[in-house]
Scaffold this motif. Structure first.
Motif: not given
Length: 222
Positions: A185-186, A211-215, A44-46, A198-202
């Motif tokens: 997230g999904l 933060a947005i990432g996947a895995g 993910f990236t922050m 896959i998820e984004a955090d606001v």
């Protein structure tokens, strides 16, 4: 035997306070089957928002090992690494940060049969530290289950941090801060043994990060 070893490992991490902030919920509220373990990876990236005057941006990845304690309680050990894009002439500054963490998730609402649509809700607790911060995590995960393969989730992720600032070897400041995020997230079950997430955090607050990432999660059954 595996459950006992995992519980002992959690206690060791808790008592030594070498745990870390979550930085992504990474998963719906559905719990694992009994006698199941999990291995996961979550790049993910922050990115800090408008208050980030120093323009810090982190590229990171979490790695997970988990175990079902029963049909509604899971425990996970999380290990991660960050790299900061911030450029500085300070020779003592290292752009690399490593961490480890623990969390226990309890599901307390589950409506409908797993093959059909329904609501699932869980609560996750953990302890954490990162850089000069240490504290506690709490996550309320609210999940809409479309069927047994597709899950949409959101909720509230909160950190209570205790920070110690040190300059020239002298402790000069201690502070407690509370931080909130809304995860969106999904989770898709590609097959019985693999999940894609896959998820984004606001963030709620100006001092915190997006933060947005996947895995992927991989499941192993005894």
């Amino acid at each position: 035997m595996k459950k006992n070893l995992f519980i002992i490992l959690i206690l060791v991490f808790a008592t030594t306070s070498i745990a870390n902030a979550q930085f992504q919920v990474f998963g719906a509220a559905n719990s694992m089957e009994n006698n199941t373990s999990i291995i996961g990876v979550n790049p993910f990236t922050m990115i800090y928002n408008g208050d980030n005057v120093s323009e810090h941006k982190y590229i990171a990845s979490n790695f997970y090992v988990g175990l079902s304690l029963n049909s509604n309680i899971d425990a996970r050990l999380k290990i991660g690494i960050f790299r900061d894009s911030y450029q500085t002439t300070n020779p003592d500054y290292s752009p690399m940060f490593g961490y480890a963490g623990i969390e226990v998730e309890t599901r307390f609402i589950n409506t409908g049969r797993r093959n059909y649509s329904g609501l699932e809700v869980s609560f996750t607790t953990g302890v954490h530290s990162w850089k000069s911060m240490a504290g506690f995590d709490g996550t309320l995960n609210i999940t809409y289950r479309k069927n047994n393969k597709v899950y949409f989730y959101t909720g509230i992720d909160a950190d209570v941090n205790y920070e110690v600032q040190v300059e020239n070897g002298v402790t000069n400041n201690k502070a407690i801060g509370i931080h909130y995020w809304v995860p969106v997230g999904l989770q898709i079950k590609a097959n019985r043994n693999t999940d894609f997430i896959i998820e984004a955090d606001v963030p709620f607050q100006g001092v915190d990060n997006y933060a947005i990432g996947a895995g992927l999660n991989f499941y192993f059954r005894n």
